[in-house]
Design a protein around this motif. Sequence first.
Motif, PDB file in Angstrom:
ATOM      1  N   LEU A 162      -7.036   1.091   2.883  1.00 29.96           N
ATOM      2  CA  LEU A 162      -6.284   2.022   3.739  1.00 29.96           C
ATOM      3  C   LEU A 162      -4.859   2.210   3.226  1.00 29.96           C
ATOM      4  O   LEU A 162      -4.341   3.336   3.194  1.00 29.96           O
ATOM      5  CB  LEU A 162      -6.259   1.506   5.188  1.00 29.96           C
ATOM      6  CG  LEU A 162      -7.566   1.621   5.973  1.00 29.96           C
ATOM      7  CD1 LEU A 162      -7.450   0.883   7.309  1.00 29.96           C
ATOM      8  CD2 LEU A 162      -7.932   3.087   6.211  1.00 29.96           C
ATOM      9  N   ILE A 163      -4.222   1.110   2.837  1.00 34.96           N
ATOM     10  CA  ILE A 163      -2.834   1.193   2.378  1.00 34.96           C
ATOM     11  C   ILE A 163      -2.775   1.902   1.023  1.00 34.96           C
ATOM     12  O   ILE A 163      -1.863   2.704   0.766  1.00 34.96           O
ATOM     13  CB  ILE A 163      -2.191  -0.215   2.345  1.00 34.96           C
ATOM     14  CG1 ILE A 163      -2.042  -0.730   3.786  1.00 34.96           C
ATOM     15  CG2 ILE A 163      -0.846  -0.196   1.613  1.00 34.96           C
ATOM     16  CD1 ILE A 163      -1.683  -2.203   3.903  1.00 34.96           C
TER      17      ILE A 163
ATOM     18  N   GLU B  97       0.987   9.691   0.351  1.00 32.39           N
ATOM     19  CA  GLU B  97       2.459   9.765   0.407  1.00 32.39           C
ATOM     20  C   GLU B  97       3.010  10.294  -0.920  1.00 32.39           C
ATOM     21  O   GLU B  97       3.870  11.179  -0.942  1.00 32.39           O
ATOM     22  CB  GLU B  97       3.056   8.385   0.683  1.00 32.39           C
ATOM     23  CG  GLU B  97       3.029   7.970   2.139  1.00 32.39           C
ATOM     24  CD  GLU B  97       3.845   6.698   2.372  1.00 32.39           C
ATOM     25  OE1 GLU B  97       5.029   6.661   1.984  1.00 32.39           O
ATOM     26  OE2 GLU B  97       3.272   5.745   2.919  1.00 32.39           O
TER      27      GLU B  97
ATOM     28  N   ALA C  70      -3.105   5.552   1.854  1.00 35.56           N
ATOM     29  CA  ALA C  70      -1.855   6.039   2.468  1.00 35.56           C
ATOM     30  C   ALA C  70      -0.780   6.222   1.396  1.00 35.56           C
ATOM     31  O   ALA C  70      -0.061   7.235   1.395  1.00 35.56           O
ATOM     32  CB  ALA C  70      -1.386   5.057   3.551  1.00 35.56           C
ATOM     33  N   SER C  71      -0.694   5.272   0.479  1.00 40.09           N
ATOM     34  CA  SER C  71       0.313   5.367  -0.586  1.00 40.09           C
ATOM     35  C   SER C  71       0.014   6.556  -1.493  1.00 40.09           C
ATOM     36  O   SER C  71       0.923   7.270  -1.929  1.00 40.09           O
ATOM     37  CB  SER C  71       0.338   4.064  -1.393  1.00 40.09           C
ATOM     38  OG  SER C  71       0.638   2.973  -0.531  1.00 40.09           O
TER      39      SER C  71
ATOM     40  N   VAL D 101       1.125  -5.437   8.234  1.00 36.83           N
ATOM     41  CA  VAL D 101      -0.008  -4.644   8.733  1.00 36.83           C
ATOM     42  C   VAL D 101      -1.335  -5.349   8.407  1.00 36.83           C
ATOM     43  O   VAL D 101      -2.247  -5.435   9.248  1.00 36.83           O
ATOM     44  CB  VAL D 101       0.042  -3.224   8.117  1.00 36.83           C
ATOM     45  CG1 VAL D 101      -1.244  -2.459   8.360  1.00 36.83           C
ATOM     46  CG2 VAL D 101       1.243  -2.444   8.663  1.00 36.83           C
TER      47      VAL D 101
ATOM     48  N   ARG E  91      -4.338   8.549  10.637  1.00 37.26           N
ATOM     49  CA  ARG E  91      -3.441   7.578   9.991  1.00 37.26           C
ATOM     50  C   ARG E  91      -2.806   8.199   8.740  1.00 37.26           C
ATOM     51  O   ARG E  91      -1.617   8.014   8.473  1.00 37.26           O
ATOM     52  CB  ARG E  91      -4.253   6.322   9.628  1.00 37.26           C
ATOM     53  CG  ARG E  91      -3.414   5.144   9.193  1.00 37.26           C
ATOM     54  CD  ARG E  91      -4.257   3.925   8.858  1.00 37.26           C
ATOM     55  NE  ARG E  91      -3.452   2.703   8.859  1.00 37.26           N
ATOM     56  CZ  ARG E  91      -2.666   2.349   7.848  1.00 37.26           C
ATOM     57  NH1 ARG E  91      -2.612   3.087   6.762  1.00 37.26           N
ATOM     58  NH2 ARG E  91      -1.933   1.244   7.944  1.00 37.26           N
TER      59      ARG E  91
ATOM     60  N   LYS F 221      10.785   9.159   3.882  1.00 37.60           N
ATOM     61  CA  LYS F 221      11.150   8.368   2.694  1.00 37.60           C
ATOM     62  C   LYS F 221      11.800   9.257   1.634  1.00 37.60           C
ATOM     63  O   LYS F 221      12.775   8.856   0.994  1.00 37.60           O
ATOM     64  CB  LYS F 221       9.905   7.691   2.110  1.00 37.60           C
ATOM     65  CG  LYS F 221       9.422   6.514   2.948  1.00 37.60           C
ATOM     66  CD  LYS F 221       8.178   5.887   2.334  1.00 37.60           C
ATOM     67  CE  LYS F 221       7.722   4.672   3.135  1.00 37.60           C
ATOM     68  NZ  LYS F 221       6.411   4.172   2.673  1.00 37.60           N
TER      69      LYS F 221
ATOM     70  N   ILE G 285       5.620  10.010   7.170  1.00 42.54           N
ATOM     71  CA  ILE G 285       6.454   8.910   6.674  1.00 42.54           C
ATOM     72  C   ILE G 285       6.982   9.266   5.277  1.00 42.54           C
ATOM     73  O   ILE G 285       8.147   8.986   4.948  1.00 42.54           O
ATOM     74  CB  ILE G 285       5.648   7.585   6.676  1.00 42.54           C
ATOM     75  CG1 ILE G 285       5.481   7.084   8.123  1.00 42.54           C
ATOM     76  CG2 ILE G 285       6.313   6.519   5.808  1.00 42.54           C
ATOM     77  CD1 ILE G 285       4.619   5.844   8.280  1.00 42.54           C
TER      78      ILE G 285
ATOM     79  N   ARG H 194       6.144  -4.495   4.788  1.00 41.34           N
ATOM     80  CA  ARG H 194       5.424  -3.789   5.856  1.00 41.34           C
ATOM     81  C   ARG H 194       3.905  -3.867   5.615  1.00 41.34           C
ATOM     82  O   ARG H 194       3.126  -4.124   6.531  1.00 41.34           O
ATOM     83  CB  ARG H 194       5.895  -2.335   5.902  1.00 41.34           C
ATOM     84  CG  ARG H 194       5.066  -1.404   6.749  1.00 41.34           C
ATOM     85  CD  ARG H 194       5.200  -1.657   8.232  1.00 41.34           C
ATOM     86  NE  ARG H 194       4.293  -0.779   8.961  1.00 41.34           N
ATOM     87  CZ  ARG H 194       3.959  -0.922  10.218  1.00 41.34           C
ATOM     88  NH1 ARG H 194       4.462  -1.905  10.939  1.00 41.34           N
ATOM     89  NH2 ARG H 194       3.131  -0.095  10.794  1.00 41.34           N
ATOM     90  N   ALA H 195       3.490  -3.649   4.368  1.00 44.05           N
ATOM     91  CA  ALA H 195       2.055  -3.696   4.048  1.00 44.05           C
ATOM     92  C   ALA H 195       1.481  -5.083   4.358  1.00 44.05           C
ATOM     93  O   ALA H 195       0.376  -5.193   4.905  1.00 44.05           O
ATOM     94  CB  ALA H 195       1.841  -3.332   2.579  1.00 44.05           C
TER      95      ALA H 195
ATOM     96  N   VAL I 288       7.934   4.562  -1.777  1.00 42.70           N
ATOM     97  CA  VAL I 288       6.645   4.646  -1.069  1.00 42.70           C
ATOM     98  C   VAL I 288       6.140   3.241  -0.774  1.00 42.70           C
ATOM     99  O   VAL I 288       5.709   2.925   0.340  1.00 42.70           O
ATOM    100  CB  VAL I 288       5.609   5.437  -1.911  1.00 42.70           C
ATOM    101  CG1 VAL I 288       4.187   5.194  -1.410  1.00 42.70           C
ATOM    102  CG2 VAL I 288       5.948   6.927  -1.895  1.00 42.70           C
ATOM    103  N   SER I 289       6.189   2.386  -1.775  1.00 46.84           N
ATOM    104  CA  SER I 289       5.661   1.031  -1.630  1.00 46.84           C
ATOM    105  C   SER I 289       6.619   0.171  -0.815  1.00 46.84           C
ATOM    106  O   SER I 289       7.794   0.026  -1.176  1.00 46.84           O
ATOM    107  CB  SER I 289       5.458   0.427  -3.025  1.00 46.84           C
ATOM    108  OG  SER I 289       5.072  -0.915  -2.888  1.00 46.84           O
ATOM    109  N   GLN I 290       6.121  -0.364   0.288  1.00 46.18           N
ATOM    110  CA  GLN I 290       6.918  -1.244   1.160  1.00 46.18           C
ATOM    111  C   GLN I 290       6.095  -2.518   1.354  1.00 46.18           C
ATOM    112  O   GLN I 290       5.378  -2.678   2.356  1.00 46.18           O
ATOM    113  CB  GLN I 290       7.192  -0.569   2.505  1.00 46.18           C
ATOM    114  CG  GLN I 290       7.968   0.735   2.433  1.00 46.18           C
ATOM    115  CD  GLN I 290       9.434   0.523   2.093  1.00 46.18           C
ATOM    116  OE1 GLN I 290      10.008  -0.501   2.426  1.00 46.18           O
ATOM    117  NE2 GLN I 290      10.037   1.489   1.418  1.00 46.18           N
TER     118      GLN I 290
HETATM  119  C1  LIG Z   1       2.925   3.904   5.582  1.00 43.53           C
HETATM  120  C2  LIG Z   1       3.876   3.303   4.860  1.00 43.53           C
HETATM  121  O1  LIG Z   1       3.834   3.278   3.451  1.00 43.53           O
HETATM  122  C3  LIG Z   1       3.009   2.382   2.720  1.00 43.53           C
HETATM  123  C4  LIG Z   1       1.705   2.260   3.370  1.00 43.53           C
HETATM  124  C5  LIG Z   1       1.521   1.374   4.393  1.00 43.53           C
HETATM  125  C6  LIG Z   1       0.344   1.487   5.308  1.00 43.53           C
HETATM  126  O2  LIG Z   1      -0.604   2.240   4.974  1.00 43.53           O
HETATM  127  O3  LIG Z   1       0.340   0.844   6.384  1.00 43.53           O
HETATM  128  C7  LIG Z   1       2.462   0.345   4.591  1.00 43.53           C
HETATM  129  C8  LIG Z   1       3.536   0.189   3.787  1.00 43.53           C
HETATM  130  C9  LIG Z   1       3.773   1.053   2.604  1.00 43.53           C
HETATM  131  O4  LIG Z   1       3.412   0.344   1.425  1.00 43.53           O
HETATM  132  C10 LIG Z   1       5.047   2.675   5.500  1.00 43.53           C
HETATM  133  O5  LIG Z   1       6.044   2.424   4.800  1.00 43.53           O
HETATM  134  O6  LIG Z   1       4.999   2.425   6.704  1.00 43.53           O
END
Ligand SMILES: C=C(O[C@@H]1C=C(C(=O)O)C=C[C@H]1O)C(=O)O
Length: 107
Positions: A90-91, A98, A94-95, A65, A38, A49, A45, A61-62, A56-58
């Motif tokens: 997890l998010i 990123e 991921a952030s 999910v 992941r 971006k 991603i 979408r967050a 980075v922060s969406q």
């Molecule tokens: C992975 C992303 O970036 C960030 C991390 C996300 C995640 O871990 O699911 C979702 C949204 C964003 O805040 C994305 O934009 O898809």
Amino acid sequence: MNPPTPQSAEAAADVALNDLRAALDTVDRQLLDAVSSRLDIARRIADVKARSALSVSQPGRAARVTERAERYALGHGMSAEFARALYTLLIAEASRVEREAIARGGT
Ligand SMILES: C=C(O[C@@H]1C=C(C(=O)O)C=C[C@H]1O)C(=O)O
């Protein structure tokens, strides 16, 4: 047949626990491998971006999910609170990767 002695019951429990703990260890490895995959995708991603000047922060979408994970949890014997806490972590990770990938100038 003799009734089980306390010692033999303990030995049987040890065997059962060892087997079940080995099964847990296998699943733990799969979980960590899945998290690692992941995060690899999150790095890709980040490249997209960075090229398109997206943040980075969406949050939308967050939220989607996380809500999907909560629905899955409720249908599979887990609490929605657990799923939310797990996806918050997890998010966040991921952030973090990123941002790290963007700061390094790509994967
Ligand atoms: C992975 C992303 O970036 C960030 C991390 C996300 C995640 O871990 O699911 C979702 C949204 C964003 O805040 C994305 O934009 O898809």
